[in-house]
Every structure is written in structure tokens, then in C-alpha cells.
Write an enzyme that holds these catalytic residues in place. Structure first.
Site, short mmCIF file in Angstrom:
data_model
loop_
_atom_site.label_atom_id
_atom_site.label_comp_id
_atom_site.label_asym_id
_atom_site.label_seq_id
_atom_site.Cartn_x
_atom_site.Cartn_y
_atom_site.Cartn_z
N GLU A 183 0.80 -1.23 0.00
CA GLU A 183 0.00 0.00 0.00
C GLU A 183 0.83 1.28 0.00
O GLU A 183 0.66 2.15 0.86
CB GLU A 183 -1.01 0.00 1.17
CG GLU A 183 -2.09 -1.04 0.98
CD GLU A 183 -3.32 -0.84 1.86
OE1 GLU A 183 -3.41 0.19 2.54
OE2 GLU A 183 -4.20 -1.72 1.81
N GLU A 211 -5.45 -8.62 0.33
CA GLU A 211 -6.27 -8.24 1.49
C GLU A 211 -7.70 -8.00 1.02
O GLU A 211 -7.93 -7.50 -0.10
CB GLU A 211 -5.76 -6.94 2.15
CG GLU A 211 -4.50 -7.12 2.94
CD GLU A 211 -4.03 -5.86 3.64
OE1 GLU A 211 -4.87 -5.06 4.08
OE2 GLU A 211 -2.80 -5.68 3.73
C1 BGP Z 1 -4.80 -2.13 5.10
C2 BGP Z 1 -3.43 -2.48 5.66
C3 BGP Z 1 -3.48 -3.55 6.71
C4 BGP Z 1 -4.65 -3.49 7.65
C5 BGP Z 1 -5.97 -3.17 6.93
C6 BGP Z 1 -7.13 -2.89 7.85
O1 BGP Z 1 -4.77 -0.87 4.53
O2 BGP Z 1 -2.58 -2.91 4.62
O3 BGP Z 1 -2.23 -3.51 7.37
O4 BGP Z 1 -4.41 -2.71 8.74
O5 BGP Z 1 -5.82 -2.08 6.07
O6 BGP Z 1 -7.03 -1.59 8.36
P1 BGP Z 1 -7.39 -1.21 9.86
O7 BGP Z 1 -6.55 -2.07 10.72
O8 BGP Z 1 -7.09 0.24 9.99
O9 BGP Z 1 -8.85 -1.48 10.00
#
Ligand code: BGP
Length: 460
Positions: free
Chosen positions: A165, A370
Site C-alpha cells: 500500500e 487483502e
Molecule cells: C490495510 C493495511 C493492513 C490493515 C488493513 C485494515 O490498509 O494494509 O495492514 O491494517 O488495512 O485496516 P485497519 O486495521 O485500519 O482497520
């Protein structure tokens, strides 16, 4: 498009799940690991600290055995640069190497394909102190780190992701925490950092193809299709503006070797274009990814900018992420999509739409690295966790992915977020994503026992 018949998922499809080092491992200062920016940044005070996280560092054997029981064919995890090279560069920490060697071996024991992210938000603090990604020396440091990874793990790992990201880090720099004192880089500085990351990534991909010819490597970006808020032509232009600036500008550079033309004009107009040195263009042109890794959570709906400060607003439930830009785009509501209780849009059809757009743009296979739903899961007294909402979320996204495959999109696999509960960047353990519950609260570590959730048995 309605089909007579849907295509099946490909034969060697990577049915997996994901984590990242700083969100799952803990052991933040053990076995020679040095602090990363995550360890040194300020975070909202209600975020659980990252020093223990889900204690995967000590329990990875138990966790990977559970992943195997869940039927995983792939496990996407990240390597902490600070375990491998505690000074960012220079001497290699053998304990860090042996930890990841053991993780990979544990995966292989169960026939789980390791998918390795090289860098997931956790830049070594010692490099940050020397200017971080604003300093061109960090490019060499990253390529050196990559070489150490390929030398040690290139023979055992086929799928590699360069940077997780990058678009989030550049567009929403506060998303992973704030530097002490709270001062974020200017946009000019951020696009310069972005340029350096692009150069590091390009050199790394080139080196990878020399050192690991049988492997595959790609960038991992957060991609999101945009809808225009209405059929008003100005809304369509604004939606395209933000789709380009948020998504395609970050994927065009690794694939085509240069910035998206609209984004390049935008950066020049705003005096935020990076300084490009002699030879940079050749470096960017000289590297090709083998696939695109996509993190997909939601879509966005966009209206024309009104040209005043009211264009900008904080993302629901997240004061660190500002959306909207004067003269560029304005976030709008969409009555046709759902929302999580944290205000994140839930849009499975938008997943198909984003997959189609990404594939038609790059003609590279796509690995989902993801996708998932954050929720305050509840551990019942009998140790069960009834997360039917997660099953429904994933089922609907899988159906849309299958439609996308039928549309002709080439898919490598699906690794949702997350294999096991991890610390959320803003909501600690109040917001969980895993198939496996980790028994701990924000500040009470309890026993850290693992409990498969209903979604675990369903995904199995
Ligand atoms: C993405 C990241 C992850 C994870 C996910 C969920 O952007 O790559 O590392 O954190 O988001 O986000 P959050 O934990 O803020 O809900």
C-alpha cells in the site's frame, strides 16, 4: 453481464489469508530486532501497543498448524526489515533470518505456499532518522535488504510482494501513526518519497528476476474503483481524477515505467512533482512486475469539487484519513452500498468492477492480498465466536470474484485480511479481522489463546 455458466476457480488457485509483521508478531525488541517507525510513532491512545500484538513470533508453529487445519494453501506475511538488518543496512541478524526460515519451513510442512511482503509500513527507525524515504540512500538500503532476502529465501519462496500500500502511505501518511510532535511531510516531500519508493521497487524487481528467475514479484496496492455520484459529466471527471490519483498513478509506474499522464500534469501544476534525476526514467522502465497484488476493501463515490474547503472531510470513524481535495474531487454518499460499523463501504459488486478495471488496464494476473471486514467479535463462554457477518462478507466477495474470472480476469489467489486477529492500525483489538480469535484486549494480554471462529470452519 449474465452468463449461462460460471467459470471455475483456477486449479492451483492460492486460497490463503494474510497478516503483517508489526500487526501480528509482537516481540518488538527481541532477538536483535531494532525499532521501526511503527514502534516510535505516536498512535491514538486507545490503540493496543504493537510490542506484543498477537504474539505470533512465539506462537507461529501453533498458528500455522491452525492455518493448515483451516485448509489454507497460502499464507501471506511480511518480513520485518528491522529483524533482518537492525541497522537498516550492514550486518545481517542471523536470528531474524532463522525466524523467517522457520516460518517458511512450517508453511512448507503443511503444503502452504508462503507469500512474502518485503515491506509493510515498518521502515527501520534508524533510516527514518536519516531522512527516511526522503533520502535517496534509502533506495540503496532497500535494494540491499532485498538482496539479503532473495539470497536467503529466494529458493524457498515463489511469490513476493515489494511494498504494501504505497498509495496509502503517500496519500494518507497519518494512517499508520504520526511522527512524534505530529508533523507530517508536505505533499511535495511525500511525492518525492513516492518517487524514491518507485525507484527502489523497480531496482528490486529487476534484481529479483536475475536472482530468483523461477519466482514472481509484484507491488501490493490498495485499489478501489470509483463511481460518479450522478450522470452529471463533472461528477464523472471528478471520479476519474480521484481514481487516477489514488490508484492508477501508483500501478502505472511499476507496470509502464512512468507516471499516469493526468497525475503527472496534476503534480506539476501543484508544484508537488518529484525531482527526477538522470537515469531514473531508465530504472523505472527497466523493471516489470509479474502480477498485481490488490488489497480491496471498498469503493468510493465521487462528486465534482465545489472548489472550496468544504470538499475536504475526515473519513467516517477515522480522523487521520482526510478525503476530498479542493478543485479535484469531493466524497459523496452512495445509497446502493452497505457500510461496516466503522463506516467502511461494503461493496462486493465493486470488487468485480475493480478487478475488471485493473485487469483491462495492466493485463497481469491479480493476487488478492487483502479483503475483509473489521468487527468487534465476541468470544462466547464456550470459546466459540459467531462471526456470520464475516462469512457473508467473504462469500459475497468470492461470488463476485468468480464472476470476474468468468469476465476473463486472470486470478492467482485470494488472501483475505486476516489469517488470525491482528492489531488494527486505529482500533486495536476492538476491531478484528481474523478467522482465528486471539484472546486479549487493548491493554490486558489475558492468555492470548487462539479460538477458531465460525468463519474458520466455513473457510475450511
Ligand atoms: C490495510 C493495511 C493492513 C490493515 C488493513 C485494515 O490498509 O494494509 O495492514 O491494517 O488495512 O485496516 P485497519 O486495521 O485500519 O482497520
Amino acid at each position: 453481464m449474465i452468463y449461462k455458466e460460471l467459470k471455475p476457480f483456477p486449479e492451483h488457485f492460492l486460497w490463503g489469508a494474510s497478516t503483517s509483521a508489526y500487526q501480528v508478531e509482537g516481540a518488538a525488541a527481541e532477538d536483535g530486532k531494532s525499532p521501526s517507525i511503527i514502534d516510535m510513532y505516536e498512535h491514538p491512545s486507545d490503540v493496543a501497543d504493537f510490542s506484543v500484538a498477537s504474539d505470533h513470533y512465539h506462537r507461529y508453529k501453533e498458528d500455522i498448524a491452525l492455518f493448515a487445519q483451516m485448509g489454507l494453501k497460502a499464507y501471506r506475511f511480511s518480513v520485518a526489515w528491522t529483524r533482518i538488518l537492525p541497522r537498516g543496512t550492514g550486518a545481517v541478524n542471523e536470528k531474524g533470518i532463522s525466524f523467517y526460515r522457520d516460518v517458511i519451513a512450517a508453511c512448507r510442512k503443511y503444503g502452504i505456499e508462503p507469500v512474502v511482503t518485503m515491506y509493510h509500513f515498518d521502515l527501520p527507525w534508524c533510516l527514518e532518522e536519516r531522512g527516511g524515504w526522503g533520502n535517496r540512500e534509502t533506495i540503496d538500503a532497500f535494494v540491499n535488504y532485498a538482496r539479503v532476502l532473495f539470497e536467503n529465501f529466494g529458493g524457498d519462496v515463489r511469490y513476493w510482494l515489494t511494498i504494501n500500500e504505497q498509495n496509502t502511505m503517500i496519500l494518507h501518511p497519518g494512517a499508520i501513526g504520526l511522527p512524534k510532535g505530529g508533523k507530517l511531510p508536505s505533499r511535495k516531500e511525500l511525492y518525492q518519497q513516492n518517487h524514491h519508493m518507485m525507484l527502489a521497487q523497480a531496482r528490486t524487481m529487476k534484481l529479483f528476476h536475475e536472482m530468483v528467475p523461477q519466482g514472481m514479484i509484484g507491488p501490493a496496492l490498495n485499489l478501489t474503483a470509483m463511481y460518479a455520484a450522478s450522470c452529471r459529466p463533472e461528477d464523472a471527471i471528478a471520479a476519474h481524477n480521484w481514481e487516477v490519483l489514488r490508484c492508477w498513478n501508483f500501478a502505472d509506474v511499476p507496470v509502464y515505467g512512468w507516471y499516469h499522464p493526468l497525475a503527472w500534469e496534476y503534480m506539476n501544476d501543484r508544484d508537488i512533482a518529484p525531482e527526477v534525476q538522470e537515469g531514473d526514467r531508465e530504472i523505472l522502465k527497466d523493471a516489470k512486475p509479474d502480477f498485481i497484488a490488490m488489497n480491496y476493501y471498498s469503493t468510493a463515490t465521487i462528486a465534482a469539487s465545489r472548489g472550496d474547503a468544504s470538499d475536504v472531510a475526515a473519513r467516517a470513524g477515522d480522523q487521520q484519513i482526510m478525503l476530498g481535495e479542493q478543485g479535484v474531487y469531493r466524497p459523496a454518499e452512495n445509497e446502493y452500498v452497505g457500510k461496516t460499523q466503522y463506516g467502511w463501504v461494503v461493496d462486493p459488486v465493486g470488487f468485480r468492477y475493480t478487478l475488471r478495471k485493473t485487469y483491462e488496464r495492466y493485463h497481469l494476473p491479480i493476487l488478492i492480498t487483502e479483503n475483509g471486514i473489521g468487527a468487534p467479535d465476541i468470544l462466547e463462554p464456550d470459546g466459540s465466536v459467531h462471526d456470520g457477518y464475516r462469512i457473508e462478507f467473504i462469500r459475497e466477495h468470492l461470488h463476485q470474484m468468480r464472476l470476474a474470472i468468468t469476465d476473463g480476469v486472470e486470478m492467482l489467489g485470494y488472501c483475505p485480511w486476516a489469517a488470525i486477529d491482528v492489531v488494527s492500525t486505529h482500533q486495536g483489538y476492538r476491531k478484528r479481522y481474523g478467522f482465528i480469535y486471539v484472546d486479549r484486549d487493548e491493554f490486558d494480554l489475558k492468555g492470548l489463546e487462539r479460538h477458531p471462529k465460525d468463519s474458520f470452519y466455513w473457510y475450511q
